[in-house]
Design a protein around this motif. Structure first.
Motif, short mmCIF file in Angstrom:
data_model
loop_
_atom_site.label_atom_id
_atom_site.label_comp_id
_atom_site.label_asym_id
_atom_site.label_seq_id
_atom_site.Cartn_x
_atom_site.Cartn_y
_atom_site.Cartn_z
N ALA A 282 0.73 -1.35 -0.03
CA ALA A 282 0.21 -0.13 0.13
C ALA A 282 0.73 1.47 0.33
O ALA A 282 0.48 2.03 -0.66
N HIS A 283 2.01 1.63 1.07
CA HIS A 283 2.92 3.00 1.42
C HIS A 283 3.81 2.50 -0.21
O HIS A 283 3.79 3.78 -0.92
N THR A 284 4.05 2.07 -0.79
CA THR A 284 5.01 1.45 -2.36
C THR A 284 3.85 2.27 -3.46
O THR A 284 4.00 3.24 -4.40
N ALA A 285 2.29 1.58 -3.31
CA ALA A 285 1.81 2.32 -4.02
C ALA A 285 1.44 4.32 -3.68
O ALA A 285 1.22 4.81 -5.00
N ALA A 286 1.23 4.18 -2.72
CA ALA A 286 0.97 5.53 -2.75
C ALA A 286 2.22 6.52 -3.30
O ALA A 286 1.74 7.60 -3.61
N LEU A 287 3.73 6.03 -3.09
CA LEU A 287 4.33 7.14 -2.86
C LEU A 287 4.65 6.83 -4.84
O LEU A 287 5.13 7.89 -5.55
N ARG A 288 4.21 5.72 -5.14
CA ARG A 288 4.47 5.66 -6.26
C ARG A 288 3.32 6.41 -7.56
O ARG A 288 4.15 6.86 -8.62
N ASP A 289 2.49 5.81 -6.91
CA ASP A 289 1.46 6.22 -8.12
C ASP A 289 0.27 6.99 -7.29
O ASP A 289 -0.31 7.78 -8.10
N GLY A 290 0.67 7.83 -6.15
CA GLY A 290 -0.85 8.59 -5.19
C GLY A 290 -0.09 9.83 -5.23
O GLY A 290 -0.56 10.95 -4.34
N THR A 291 0.44 10.64 -5.67
CA THR A 291 0.73 11.85 -5.04
C THR A 291 -0.57 12.89 -6.53
O THR A 291 -0.19 14.13 -5.99
N PRO A 292 -1.53 12.75 -7.56
CA PRO A 292 -2.38 13.18 -7.60
C PRO A 292 -3.22 13.78 -6.70
O PRO A 292 -4.11 14.52 -5.95
N TRP A 293 -3.40 12.31 -5.96
CA TRP A 293 -4.13 12.70 -4.71
C TRP A 293 -3.79 13.98 -3.92
O TRP A 293 -4.53 13.56 -3.19
N LEU A 294 -2.93 12.94 -3.70
CA LEU A 294 -2.31 13.85 -2.19
C LEU A 294 -1.95 15.33 -3.01
O LEU A 294 -2.33 16.40 -1.88
N ASP A 295 -1.56 16.26 -3.83
CA ASP A 295 -1.81 17.16 -4.59
C ASP A 295 -3.15 17.56 -4.36
O ASP A 295 -3.54 18.96 -3.85
N ALA A 296 -4.51 17.30 -4.45
CA ALA A 296 -5.75 17.25 -4.30
C ALA A 296 -5.25 17.73 -2.67
O ALA A 296 -6.72 18.40 -2.27
N LEU A 297 -5.43 16.52 -1.75
CA LEU A 297 -5.39 16.52 -0.41
C LEU A 297 -5.11 17.54 0.02
O LEU A 297 -5.25 18.61 0.84
N LEU A 298 -3.83 18.55 -0.46
CA LEU A 298 -2.56 19.22 -0.01
C LEU A 298 -3.70 20.81 -0.14
O LEU A 298 -4.05 21.70 0.72
N ALA A 299 -3.89 20.67 -1.48
CA ALA A 299 -5.23 22.11 -1.61
C ALA A 299 -6.62 22.39 -0.61
O ALA A 299 -6.55 22.98 -0.15
N GLY A 300 -6.75 21.22 -0.22
CA GLY A 300 -7.99 20.66 0.82
C GLY A 300 -7.51 21.27 1.46
O GLY A 300 -8.00 22.25 2.59
N LEU A 301 -6.65 20.95 2.25
CA LEU A 301 -6.13 20.87 3.97
C LEU A 301 -5.29 22.58 3.44
O LEU A 301 -5.92 23.17 5.21
N ASP A 302 -4.38 23.53 3.36
CA ASP A 302 -4.61 24.51 2.92
C ASP A 302 -5.82 25.16 2.95
O ASP A 302 -6.10 26.34 3.28
N ALA A 303 -7.00 25.03 1.91
CA ALA A 303 -8.34 25.96 2.37
C ALA A 303 -9.29 25.65 3.77
O ALA A 303 -9.23 26.70 4.24
N ASN A 304 -8.50 24.14 4.12
CA ASN A 304 -9.43 23.94 5.53
C ASN A 304 -8.64 25.03 6.74
O ASN A 304 -8.58 25.54 7.81
N ARG A 305 -7.84 25.09 6.36
CA ARG A 305 -6.38 25.91 7.69
C ARG A 305 -6.83 27.65 7.32
O ARG A 305 -7.12 28.29 8.66
N GLY A 306 -7.66 27.88 6.37
CA GLY A 306 -7.89 29.19 6.19
C GLY A 306 -9.20 29.12 6.19
O GLY A 306 -9.34 30.13 6.94
N LEU A 307 -10.12 28.37 6.37
CA LEU A 307 -11.19 28.35 6.84
C LEU A 307 -11.29 28.60 8.98
O LEU A 307 -12.11 29.42 9.26
N LEU A 308 -10.49 27.63 9.21
CA LEU A 308 -10.59 27.59 10.62
C LEU A 308 -9.77 28.86 10.61
O LEU A 308 -10.20 29.02 11.87
N ALA A 309 -8.82 29.13 10.65
CA ALA A 309 -8.36 30.86 11.11
C ALA A 309 -9.96 31.93 10.56
O ALA A 309 -9.93 32.58 12.03
N GLY A 310 -11.01 31.69 10.23
CA GLY A 310 -11.28 32.68 9.80
C GLY A 310 -12.28 32.27 10.94
O GLY A 310 -13.30 32.77 11.50
#
Length: 398
Positions: A282-310
């Protein structure tokens, strides 16, 4: 090094994919520790579906009955390729890696290699509570070198601590949390280079917990400890666990700097029997092929940081929150609320929202709470609403 920031991947935000009703069907710690009326934003589990490459890898393993013992270097090779692409670091040598059951058990094994019973291990509080628990269980002494007022490593404090714990020729280690949990601080190359110089001066061995390394915001640069000048004697623990929500699929990697290869080679063979073979797949697949999912997650987390601050500025302006540069955790300074050393207890009792209590994070934790941002915007909004209600019910001003 120039870190490649996350890009728009075209994948949907995984933090908005699951309903609360569906999440409550989960049977893991996050969802079963508290009663059903409690909104859980505490332990480091994310409210996301798994990345499709991970699901595919695990499903294929189940269909094949591929549930035996782990072997090979595919995990290390995938991590090395990820490090080259994301951190512009080509120094992760596969031959200087070893699989370990998870990051904290790997930390224990690395500390066992470079320290002896009763030796001090330096930590930077407020810091991940298991640092204290695992170090003490190993029979080592915890020595605190608190972060400075800005939440960064105080080099003067660190040096004085190194000097004290190595007095008389004692051996010592430094358990570095990078990126830092709970503050989300990403240590700079200059800071880590200074740490390495201090470690060399005082003969302190550095063991770096870098489990949150893939979870860095935007253009902020994650710097692997082993990549800085003087980091050659360091040992690092890395995993896909936090970034892809794989805590239940146990696997991690111990990585040695060039001058620490001999230490890693002394690790008993049986330690490598602890990781899950399916976890490694599972970890190997994530690192090898899961970066598009990770990028979407990072964008969502960034939005949540701003949301929480507000939301905090609107509903709980007395709470001080400095959005971190990494992790999906928010460190909340609630001291001005007058809720005592453990505001999380008040939020739970009066608002039915579960956060992590601050005191177990060590010096600097009293009056704080840690909130898990890896949830939908709706859940974040409901959590802050409940926290504000809790403050009102407890008879304090927001």
């Amino acid at each position: 090094m120039t870190r490649i920031p996350y890009e728009t991947s075209g994948e949907p935000n995984p933090l908005q994919a699951l309903t609360l009703d569906r999440l409550r069907r989960r049977t893991s710690m996050k969802w079963r520790t508290h009663p059903a009326d409690v909104l859980p934003l505490w332990v480091a589990e994310m409210d996301v579906p798994l990345a499709e490459p991970v699901v595919r890898a695990v499903t294929e393993a189940m269909e094949l009955g591929d549930t035996g013992y782990p072997v090979g270097t595919a995990y290390a090779e995938a991590l090395a390729a990820f490090a080259r692409k994301r951190w512009d670091w080509d120094g992760l040598a596969v031959e200087r890696t070893a699989i370990v059951p998870d990051v904290m058990l790997g930390v224990v094994e690395m500390l066992r290699l470079v320290t002896g019973h009763g030796d001090p291990v330096v930590v930077n509080p407020p810091v991940y509570p298991p640092f204290y628990d695992f170090v003490r269980h190993l029979g080592r002494e915890v020595a605190e070198a608190p972060l400075d007022a800005g939440g960064r490593i105080g080099l003067d404090v660190l040096e004085s601590t190194f000097r004290r714990v190595t007095a008389g020729g004692r051996r010592a280690a430094y358990l570095l949390c990078s990126p830092h949990n709970p503050t989300g601080t990403v240590h700079t190359a200059d800071e880590l280079t200074a740490v390495a110089a201090l470690a060399e001066r005082y003969g302190v061995r550095v063991v770096a917990d870098e489990i949150h390394a893939p979870l860095v915001v935007g253009d902020t640069r994650f710097v692997p400890y082993l990549s800085v000048p003087g980091g050659e004697r360091g040992l690092s623990l890395m995993s896909a666990s936090k970034a892809w929500n794989l805590a239940g699929l146990k696997a991690a990697l111990a990585v040695a700097g060039p001058d620490a290869a001999g230490d890693l080679a002394r690790m008993p063979e049986e330690v490598g029997h602890g990781p899950s073979h399916v976890g490694i797949l599972a970890h190997t697949a994530a690192l090898r092929d899961g970066t598009p999912w990770l990028d979407a997650l990072l964008a969502g987390l960034d939005a949540n940081r701003g949301l929480l601050a507000g939301l905090l500025a609107e509903r709980l302006p007395a709470v001080r929150y400095r959005p971190g540069e990494a992790t999906y955790l928010a460190w909340l300074d609630c001291r001005s609320l007058g809720l005592g050393d453990d505001p999380a207890e008040v939020f739970l009792e009066h608002g039915r929202v579960a956060l992590n209590a601050g005191p177990p994070f060590g010096t600097g934790g009293a009056g704080h709470a840690r909130l898990n941002l890896a949830a939908s915007p709706e859940v974040i909004g409901e959590a802050v609403r409940r926290m504000a209600v809790a403050v009102e019910r407890a008879g304090h001003r927001p």
